[in-house]
Motif scaffolding. Sequence first.
Motif, PDB file in Angstrom:
ATOM      1  N   HIS A  81       0.846  -1.196   0.000  1.00 32.68           N
ATOM      2  CA  HIS A  81       0.000   0.000   0.000  1.00 32.68           C
ATOM      3  C   HIS A  81       0.883   1.248   0.000  1.00 32.68           C
ATOM      4  CE1 HIS A  81       0.920   0.779   4.196  1.00 32.68           C
ATOM      5  NE2 HIS A  81       0.537  -0.454   4.521  1.00 32.68           N
ATOM      6  N   THR A  82       0.260   2.407  -0.115  1.00 40.54           N
ATOM      7  CA  THR A  82       1.012   3.663  -0.250  1.00 40.54           C
ATOM      8  C   THR A  82       0.853   4.584   0.959  1.00 40.54           C
ATOM      9  OG1 THR A  82      -0.837   4.734  -1.404  1.00 40.54           O
ATOM     10  CG2 THR A  82       0.812   3.604  -2.773  1.00 40.54           C
ATOM     11  N   ASN A  83       0.551   4.015   2.125  1.00 42.48           N
ATOM     12  CA  ASN A  83       0.263   4.861   3.285  1.00 42.48           C
ATOM     13  C   ASN A  83       1.379   5.855   3.603  1.00 42.48           C
ATOM     14  OD1 ASN A  83      -2.229   3.769   3.622  1.00 42.48           O
ATOM     15  ND2 ASN A  83      -1.805   2.724   5.555  1.00 42.48           N
ATOM     16  N   LEU A  84       2.634   5.395   3.591  1.00 37.27           N
ATOM     17  CA  LEU A  84       3.735   6.300   3.931  1.00 37.27           C
ATOM     18  C   LEU A  84       3.947   7.351   2.852  1.00 37.27           C
ATOM     19  CD1 LEU A  84       6.359   3.971   5.639  1.00 37.27           C
ATOM     20  CD2 LEU A  84       4.863   5.659   6.691  1.00 37.27           C
ATOM     21  N   PHE A  85       3.766   6.961   1.590  1.00 38.01           N
ATOM     22  CA  PHE A  85       3.855   7.966   0.531  1.00 38.01           C
ATOM     23  C   PHE A  85       2.763   9.014   0.696  1.00 38.01           C
ATOM     24  CE2 PHE A  85       2.288   9.602  -3.502  1.00 38.01           C
ATOM     25  CZ  PHE A  85       3.425  10.290  -3.925  1.00 38.01           C
ATOM     26  N   GLU A  86       1.553   8.583   1.037  1.00 34.88           N
ATOM     27  CA  GLU A  86       0.452   9.540   1.230  1.00 34.88           C
ATOM     28  C   GLU A  86       0.782  10.500   2.362  1.00 34.88           C
ATOM     29  OE1 GLU A  86      -1.949   9.880  -0.867  1.00 34.88           O
ATOM     30  OE2 GLU A  86      -1.296   8.124  -2.002  1.00 34.88           O
ATOM     31  N   ALA A  87       1.463  10.019   3.381  1.00 36.18           N
ATOM     32  CA  ALA A  87       1.880  10.893   4.477  1.00 36.18           C
ATOM     33  C   ALA A  87       2.856  11.950   3.983  1.00 36.18           C
ATOM     34  CB  ALA A  87       2.513  10.069   5.595  1.00 36.18           C
ATOM     35  N   MET A  88       3.762  11.553   3.083  1.00 35.66           N
ATOM     36  CA  MET A  88       4.698  12.516   2.505  1.00 35.66           C
ATOM     37  C   MET A  88       3.940  13.577   1.710  1.00 35.66           C
ATOM     38  SD  MET A  88       8.215  11.833   0.380  1.00 35.66           S
ATOM     39  CE  MET A  88       7.560  10.916  -0.997  1.00 35.66           C
ATOM     40  N   LYS A  89       2.943  13.129   0.975  1.00 40.65           N
ATOM     41  CA  LYS A  89       2.153  14.039   0.150  1.00 40.65           C
ATOM     42  C   LYS A  89       1.366  15.035   1.005  1.00 40.65           C
ATOM     43  CE  LYS A  89      -0.310  13.470  -4.223  1.00 40.65           C
ATOM     44  NZ  LYS A  89      -0.981  12.471  -5.097  1.00 40.65           N
ATOM     45  N   LYS A  90       0.896  14.568   2.158  1.00 40.11           N
ATOM     46  CA  LYS A  90       0.080  15.402   3.033  1.00 40.11           C
ATOM     47  C   LYS A  90       0.900  16.383   3.870  1.00 40.11           C
ATOM     48  CE  LYS A  90      -3.593  11.958   3.664  1.00 40.11           C
ATOM     49  NZ  LYS A  90      -4.209  11.016   4.640  1.00 40.11           N
ATOM     50  N   THR A  91       2.231  16.226   3.852  1.00 38.42           N
ATOM     51  CA  THR A  91       3.088  17.072   4.708  1.00 38.42           C
ATOM     52  C   THR A  91       4.186  17.737   3.876  1.00 38.42           C
ATOM     53  OG1 THR A  91       4.443  15.129   5.244  1.00 38.42           O
ATOM     54  CG2 THR A  91       2.669  15.694   6.774  1.00 38.42           C
ATOM     55  N   PRO A  92       3.807  18.635   2.956  1.00 39.59           N
ATOM     56  CA  PRO A  92       4.820  19.268   2.111  1.00 39.59           C
ATOM     57  C   PRO A  92       5.598  20.381   2.805  1.00 39.59           C
ATOM     58  CG  PRO A  92       2.661  20.124   1.567  1.00 39.59           C
ATOM     59  CD  PRO A  92       2.444  19.052   2.598  1.00 39.59           C
ATOM     60  N   ASP A  93       5.146  20.785   4.007  1.00 39.26           N
ATOM     61  CA  ASP A  93       5.839  21.844   4.743  1.00 39.26           C
ATOM     62  C   ASP A  93       6.651  21.243   5.881  1.00 39.26           C
ATOM     63  OD1 ASP A  93       4.115  22.463   7.518  1.00 39.26           O
ATOM     64  OD2 ASP A  93       2.975  21.519   5.911  1.00 39.26           O
ATOM     65  N   PHE A  94       7.656  21.967   6.282  1.00 35.30           N
ATOM     66  CA  PHE A  94       8.641  21.462   7.249  1.00 35.30           C
ATOM     67  C   PHE A  94       8.017  21.114   8.593  1.00 35.30           C
ATOM     68  CE2 PHE A  94      12.204  22.535  10.301  1.00 35.30           C
ATOM     69  CZ  PHE A  94      12.910  21.373  10.078  1.00 35.30           C
ATOM     70  N   LEU A  95       7.183  22.007   9.134  1.00 35.44           N
ATOM     71  CA  LEU A  95       6.631  21.794  10.468  1.00 35.44           C
ATOM     72  C   LEU A  95       5.775  20.534  10.523  1.00 35.44           C
ATOM     73  CD1 LEU A  95       6.458  23.127  13.309  1.00 35.44           C
ATOM     74  CD2 LEU A  95       4.308  24.161  12.555  1.00 35.44           C
ATOM     75  N   SER A  96       4.854  20.364   9.566  1.00 33.07           N
ATOM     76  CA  SER A  96       3.978  19.192   9.596  1.00 33.07           C
ATOM     77  C   SER A  96       4.752  17.912   9.294  1.00 33.07           C
ATOM     78  CB  SER A  96       2.807  19.351   8.627  1.00 33.07           C
ATOM     79  OG  SER A  96       3.247  19.400   7.289  1.00 33.07           O
ATOM     80  N   ARG A  97       5.779  17.981   8.435  1.00 36.42           N
ATOM     81  CA  ARG A  97       6.569  16.784   8.140  1.00 36.42           C
ATOM     82  C   ARG A  97       7.270  16.280   9.396  1.00 36.42           C
ATOM     83  NH1 ARG A  97       9.128  14.873   3.488  1.00 36.42           N
ATOM     84  NH2 ARG A  97       7.294  15.733   2.419  1.00 36.42           N
ATOM     85  N   MET A  98       7.905  17.198  10.127  1.00 35.15           N
ATOM     86  CA  MET A  98       8.623  16.774  11.330  1.00 35.15           C
ATOM     87  C   MET A  98       7.678  16.273  12.415  1.00 35.15           C
ATOM     88  SD  MET A  98      11.862  17.030  10.748  1.00 35.15           S
ATOM     89  CE  MET A  98      11.502  16.523   9.056  1.00 35.15           C
ATOM     90  N   ALA A  99       6.462  16.830  12.470  1.00 30.84           N
ATOM     91  CA  ALA A  99       5.489  16.383  13.463  1.00 30.84           C
ATOM     92  C   ALA A  99       4.927  15.019  13.120  1.00 30.84           C
ATOM     93  CB  ALA A  99       4.345  17.404  13.564  1.00 30.84           C
ATOM     94  N   VAL A 100       4.542  14.845  11.857  1.00 30.41           N
ATOM     95  CA  VAL A 100       3.744  13.680  11.477  1.00 30.41           C
ATOM     96  C   VAL A 100       4.592  12.448  11.165  1.00 30.41           C
ATOM     97  CG1 VAL A 100       2.209  12.768   9.683  1.00 30.41           C
ATOM     98  CG2 VAL A 100       1.764  14.999  10.716  1.00 30.41           C
ATOM     99  N   VAL A 101       5.661  12.602  10.402  1.00 30.38           N
ATOM    100  CA  VAL A 101       6.396  11.407   9.959  1.00 30.38           C
ATOM    101  C   VAL A 101       7.226  10.800  11.095  1.00 30.38           C
ATOM    102  CG1 VAL A 101       8.094  10.478   8.347  1.00 30.38           C
ATOM    103  CG2 VAL A 101       6.302  12.022   7.527  1.00 30.38           C
ATOM    104  N   PRO A 102       8.197  11.495  11.654  1.00 29.64           N
ATOM    105  CA  PRO A 102       8.949  10.838  12.733  1.00 29.64           C
ATOM    106  C   PRO A 102       8.185  10.749  14.051  1.00 29.64           C
ATOM    107  CG  PRO A 102       9.853  13.017  12.272  1.00 29.64           C
ATOM    108  CD  PRO A 102       8.796  12.778  11.257  1.00 29.64           C
ATOM    109  N   ARG A 103       7.444  11.825  14.411  1.00 32.58           N
ATOM    110  CA  ARG A 103       6.845  11.880  15.750  1.00 32.58           C
ATOM    111  C   ARG A 103       5.490  11.184  15.842  1.00 32.58           C
ATOM    112  NH1 ARG A 103       5.773  15.564  19.399  1.00 32.58           N
ATOM    113  NH2 ARG A 103       7.370  15.457  21.012  1.00 32.58           N
ATOM    114  N   TYR A 104       4.939  10.775  14.712  1.00 26.87           N
ATOM    115  CA  TYR A 104       3.678  10.035  14.754  1.00 26.87           C
ATOM    116  C   TYR A 104       3.829   8.671  14.080  1.00 26.87           C
ATOM    117  CZ  TYR A 104      -1.237   8.797  14.094  1.00 26.87           C
ATOM    118  OH  TYR A 104      -2.433   8.138  14.095  1.00 26.87           O
TER     119      TYR A 104
END
Length: 272
Positions: free
Chosen positions: A142-165
Amino acid sequence: MHYHLRLESIVLEAEPKKKIRNFKAFYNDYLNNNLQFDYNYTPYEIKNPSYIDFLKIVLPKNVKKTKYFDTNEGKIILLHTIAHIEYSAIDLALDAALRFKDLPKEYYDDWLEVANDEVRHFEMLEKLLNELGSYYGELEVHTNLFEAMKKTPDFLSRMAVVPRYLEANGLEQNPKIMEKLISNPDEFNKKILKALEIILEEEIDHVSKGDRWFKFECERLNLEVEKTYFELLEKVYPGSTSKKYQLNFEARKKAGFSCDELKFLSKQKDCN
């Protein structure tokens, strides 16, 4: 040599072996200060996962799952699932090192080191798949992690969502899998267990790096860390903050989570 253009070509590279080979050469050049940053670089548009042409993509509910690791089929399903997470994590780390500009050099050091770890994890798992007569790409993904990348194109949300969630969730899921492997102690499961022990230890470090840079950006923007974190989670994954999570408190504390965050996520009165 150009840091951004080379790194972009690696992120977008479709063939795993070539991606990994090119990354290792790139990372060696980076460590030896042979690359130049182009501060006018414009990041590529996030459209499709790099693996779209060689992996069979299905909805998450249609990906093969197993609770049993005492058969070769169960072992292959487990290894393929985790290998895909690690392979997806390579692109996530590389994109983080590419997309966000004008940050301290330590930031790029951190995320390229994470990418290097993810490459090593993927190669460990791929080797185990091969030993079972399987390979990465045999099963659907599935593409769940790719979708997370797509949903977090800005620095603040990327750092919050990908590593911290997302990656932090692995701090709970990994030990659960390890317990099942321990309860089925054949020689091959011991090999898988050893790989997962390495991944878990290094996942804590990856979450810690995300924690560091999320807090860095919150401070830079004069934002309150915990309030901002939960607001971003709810924005990207509506309903996620109302769930009750069973947390690996020890690992999350090591990674930088506060006691208040742990109490909120676990819906408990203490964080011991």
